[in-house]
Design a protein around this motif. Sequence first.
Motif, PDB file in Angstrom:
ATOM      1  N   GLN A  99       0.854  -1.178   0.000  1.00  0.00           N
ATOM      2  CA  GLN A  99       0.000   0.000   0.000  1.00  0.00           C
ATOM      3  C   GLN A  99       0.896   1.236   0.000  1.00  0.00           C
ATOM      4  O   GLN A  99       2.030   1.197   0.437  1.00  0.00           O
ATOM      5  N   GLN A 100       0.338   2.315  -0.485  1.00  0.00           N
ATOM      6  CA  GLN A 100       0.956   3.637  -0.484  1.00  0.00           C
ATOM      7  C   GLN A 100       2.268   3.694  -1.254  1.00  0.00           C
ATOM      8  O   GLN A 100       3.327   3.963  -0.710  1.00  0.00           O
ATOM      9  N   VAL A 101       2.165   3.432  -2.550  1.00  0.00           N
ATOM     10  CA  VAL A 101       3.256   3.695  -3.485  1.00  0.00           C
ATOM     11  C   VAL A 101       2.821   4.849  -4.381  1.00  0.00           C
ATOM     12  O   VAL A 101       1.626   5.124  -4.530  1.00  0.00           O
ATOM     13  N   ARG A 102       3.790   5.522  -4.988  1.00  0.00           N
ATOM     14  CA  ARG A 102       3.456   6.734  -5.743  1.00  0.00           C
ATOM     15  C   ARG A 102       2.806   6.444  -7.090  1.00  0.00           C
ATOM     16  O   ARG A 102       2.190   7.316  -7.679  1.00  0.00           O
ATOM     17  N   GLY A 103       2.955   5.245  -7.599  1.00  0.00           N
ATOM     18  CA  GLY A 103       2.386   4.918  -8.895  1.00  0.00           C
ATOM     19  C   GLY A 103       3.240   3.873  -9.585  1.00  0.00           C
ATOM     20  O   GLY A 103       4.099   3.221  -8.972  1.00  0.00           O
ATOM     21  N   THR A 104       3.032   3.719 -10.892  1.00  0.00           N
ATOM     22  CA  THR A 104       3.741   2.706 -11.654  1.00  0.00           C
ATOM     23  C   THR A 104       5.245   2.875 -11.568  1.00  0.00           C
ATOM     24  O   THR A 104       5.999   1.905 -11.414  1.00  0.00           O
ATOM     25  N   GLY A 105       5.721   4.121 -11.658  1.00  0.00           N
ATOM     26  CA  GLY A 105       7.158   4.376 -11.645  1.00  0.00           C
ATOM     27  C   GLY A 105       7.833   3.850 -10.394  1.00  0.00           C
ATOM     28  O   GLY A 105       8.831   3.119 -10.471  1.00  0.00           O
ATOM     29  N   GLN A 106       7.310   4.199  -9.226  1.00  0.00           N
ATOM     30  CA  GLN A 106       7.918   3.740  -7.985  1.00  0.00           C
ATOM     31  C   GLN A 106       7.745   2.235  -7.808  1.00  0.00           C
ATOM     32  O   GLN A 106       8.664   1.541  -7.357  1.00  0.00           O
ATOM     33  N   ALA A 107       6.587   1.708  -8.181  1.00  0.00           N
ATOM     34  CA  ALA A 107       6.336   0.276  -8.023  1.00  0.00           C
ATOM     35  C   ALA A 107       7.298  -0.544  -8.870  1.00  0.00           C
ATOM     36  O   ALA A 107       7.856  -1.554  -8.412  1.00  0.00           O
ATOM     37  N   GLU A 108       7.535  -0.125 -10.115  1.00  0.00           N
ATOM     38  CA  GLU A 108       8.428  -0.876 -10.986  1.00  0.00           C
ATOM     39  C   GLU A 108       9.888  -0.723 -10.561  1.00  0.00           C
ATOM     40  O   GLU A 108      10.673  -1.673 -10.645  1.00  0.00           O
ATOM     41  N   ALA A 109      10.255   0.466 -10.069  1.00  0.00           N
ATOM     42  CA  ALA A 109      11.621   0.657  -9.579  1.00  0.00           C
ATOM     43  C   ALA A 109      11.872  -0.227  -8.361  1.00  0.00           C
ATOM     44  O   ALA A 109      12.933  -0.865  -8.231  1.00  0.00           O
ATOM     45  N   SER A 115      14.446  -7.534  -7.727  1.00  0.00           N
ATOM     46  CA  SER A 115      15.104  -8.449  -8.665  1.00  0.00           C
ATOM     47  C   SER A 115      16.607  -8.434  -8.447  1.00  0.00           C
ATOM     48  O   SER A 115      17.261  -9.485  -8.357  1.00  0.00           O
ATOM     49  N   ALA A 116      17.185  -7.237  -8.353  1.00  0.00           N
ATOM     50  CA  ALA A 116      18.633  -7.107  -8.192  1.00  0.00           C
ATOM     51  C   ALA A 116      19.109  -7.731  -6.891  1.00  0.00           C
ATOM     52  O   ALA A 116      20.208  -8.301  -6.834  1.00  0.00           O
ATOM     53  N   LYS A 117      18.300  -7.641  -5.858  1.00  0.00           N
ATOM     54  CA  LYS A 117      18.673  -8.190  -4.549  1.00  0.00           C
ATOM     55  C   LYS A 117      18.957  -9.683  -4.634  1.00  0.00           C
ATOM     56  O   LYS A 117      19.829 -10.200  -3.922  1.00  0.00           O
ATOM     57  N   PHE A 118      18.247 -10.382  -5.516  1.00  0.00           N
ATOM     58  CA  PHE A 118      18.433 -11.830  -5.643  1.00  0.00           C
ATOM     59  C   PHE A 118      19.174 -12.219  -6.924  1.00  0.00           C
ATOM     60  O   PHE A 118      19.165 -13.370  -7.333  1.00  0.00           O
ATOM     61  N   GLY A 119      19.816 -11.229  -7.558  1.00  0.00           N
ATOM     62  CA  GLY A 119      20.637 -11.517  -8.724  1.00  0.00           C
ATOM     63  C   GLY A 119      19.868 -11.783  -9.993  1.00  0.00           C
ATOM     64  O   GLY A 119      20.405 -12.398 -10.926  1.00  0.00           O
ATOM     65  N   TYR A 120      18.642 -11.327 -10.064  1.00  0.00           N
ATOM     66  CA  TYR A 120      17.821 -11.533 -11.259  1.00  0.00           C
ATOM     67  C   TYR A 120      17.862 -10.289 -12.143  1.00  0.00           C
ATOM     68  O   TYR A 120      18.046  -9.165 -11.660  1.00  0.00           O
ATOM     69  N   PRO A 121      17.616 -10.432 -13.433  1.00  0.00           N
ATOM     70  CA  PRO A 121      17.577  -9.258 -14.310  1.00  0.00           C
ATOM     71  C   PRO A 121      16.354  -8.392 -14.040  1.00  0.00           C
ATOM     72  O   PRO A 121      15.338  -8.874 -13.524  1.00  0.00           O
ATOM     73  N   ALA A 122      16.467  -7.124 -14.381  1.00  0.00           N
ATOM     74  CA  ALA A 122      15.341  -6.202 -14.238  1.00  0.00           C
ATOM     75  C   ALA A 122      14.142  -6.751 -14.991  1.00  0.00           C
ATOM     76  O   ALA A 122      14.278  -7.288 -16.088  1.00  0.00           O
ATOM     77  N   GLY A 123      12.970  -6.621 -14.406  1.00  0.00           N
ATOM     78  CA  GLY A 123      11.753  -7.138 -15.013  1.00  0.00           C
ATOM     79  C   GLY A 123      11.355  -8.504 -14.504  1.00  0.00           C
ATOM     80  O   GLY A 123      10.257  -8.975 -14.807  1.00  0.00           O
ATOM     81  N   THR A 124      12.235  -9.152 -13.723  1.00  0.00           N
ATOM     82  CA  THR A 124      11.880 -10.460 -13.165  1.00  0.00           C
ATOM     83  C   THR A 124      10.694 -10.321 -12.217  1.00  0.00           C
ATOM     84  O   THR A 124       9.786 -11.160 -12.217  1.00  0.00           O
ATOM     85  N   TYR A 125      10.707  -9.268 -11.421  1.00  0.00           N
ATOM     86  CA  TYR A 125       9.530  -8.938 -10.613  1.00  0.00           C
ATOM     87  C   TYR A 125       8.732  -7.879 -11.360  1.00  0.00           C
ATOM     88  O   TYR A 125       9.285  -6.876 -11.825  1.00  0.00           O
ATOM     89  N   ALA A 126       7.453  -8.106 -11.501  1.00  0.00           N
ATOM     90  CA  ALA A 126       6.569  -7.176 -12.200  1.00  0.00           C
ATOM     91  C   ALA A 126       5.574  -6.587 -11.204  1.00  0.00           C
ATOM     92  O   ALA A 126       5.411  -7.088 -10.088  1.00  0.00           O
ATOM     93  N   ALA A 127       4.916  -5.514 -11.604  1.00  0.00           N
ATOM     94  CA  ALA A 127       4.015  -4.809 -10.688  1.00  0.00           C
ATOM     95  C   ALA A 127       2.756  -4.342 -11.391  1.00  0.00           C
ATOM     96  O   ALA A 127       2.786  -3.979 -12.572  1.00  0.00           O
ATOM     97  N   ILE A 128       1.654  -4.362 -10.666  1.00  0.00           N
ATOM     98  CA  ILE A 128       0.430  -3.694 -11.091  1.00  0.00           C
ATOM     99  C   ILE A 128       0.014  -2.748  -9.979  1.00  0.00           C
ATOM    100  O   ILE A 128       0.298  -2.993  -8.799  1.00  0.00           O
ATOM    101  N   VAL A 129      -0.629  -1.656 -10.339  1.00  0.00           N
ATOM    102  CA  VAL A 129      -1.115  -0.689  -9.364  1.00  0.00           C
ATOM    103  C   VAL A 129      -2.536  -0.281  -9.728  1.00  0.00           C
ATOM    104  O   VAL A 129      -2.958  -0.414 -10.882  1.00  0.00           O
TER     105      VAL A 129
END
Length: 345
Positions: A99-109, A115-129
Amino acid sequence: MRRSHRSARLLAALALVALTAIPGPQASASAAGRGDRSATAEDRVLRVYNNNIENLVVNNAGGTCTRVSGPEHLTSMLVDDSGRAGTGGVVAPDILIVQQVRGTGQAEAYADQLSAKFGYPAGTYAAIVAWSDPEPWGSTHKCSSQALGDLKKKQTNGIIWNTRTLSLAAGDISKYWSAGWLRPGTSYQGGAGCSLYKPPNSDPDTTDYHKWKRTSAIAARFTIKATGTTVFAATMHLPQENRQNACAGDGYTGIANTGIHLGADATSLMNASTIRIVGIDANRTGIASSTLSGFGMTGYGSAATSGSSKIDYLFVRGSVQPSPVDHTVSGTRSNHLALYGFIRY
């Protein structure tokens, strides 16, 4: 609202995921150190978290605020099977309900930082808002620094998921649905005075005119790639007014008089799902763990989540592993403590 808030990046990610083969046991074993997991019977666990991340800005005593980075927040929230954060036993999560994210930009960042924390490429975790770019509201948001207060002015709710373990079809995302509230100056009358928190029944003043958008809820139905098990997840944030007077819509106090309700699209997705998860900042104390038992769900965690009050809840239908810390992460870098559930399937 139309589903135009899903970015082209998300749609591309969904298409890529559909073409990606599920890693075999040997591949999973070789990557265990990076947090990958096979779907062998002994380790079929869906790792789920819920937290109001407060736009990654923490309100301190005395009116100051502190900005928290995504990696800092994730390190403070993600735990191992013993409920400890920051250990080598922390495994990549499957679903983050926020809850309480600024929008798509912050959610995807934030998703890319995960993703980076676990060594995965960007986009491995996806988001909807619920809202891609909600309008700002409010003034300082109790921050003595206006710059930090400004970071809290845009608020929406979202779901972040691991595309390595879960798939999501475009048609399995609900439309947003609105919360209910008791408009200031209105008599409660046992719920008869409640209204839908949405124009024209939202805050009329210019400072708070768009505040209602922070309470828009959204849900989705995922599929576990390895087994085909369906998973429903919903994120909600109810108004502050819900603490004193439970409202879920016009003349409606919500499920068990809590202010909680599910939208029509969400209900359809839930009814078609085996595992069911609802994460919510209800802004209300005393909500029983049995509140959503009619949908087969049980609440997990009984400790306070915001100061001395428990106002955040995680409801699950599924086989949840016991937690030595009451499913509550005490060191969460937010105004709210995170809740988690590790679900066997």
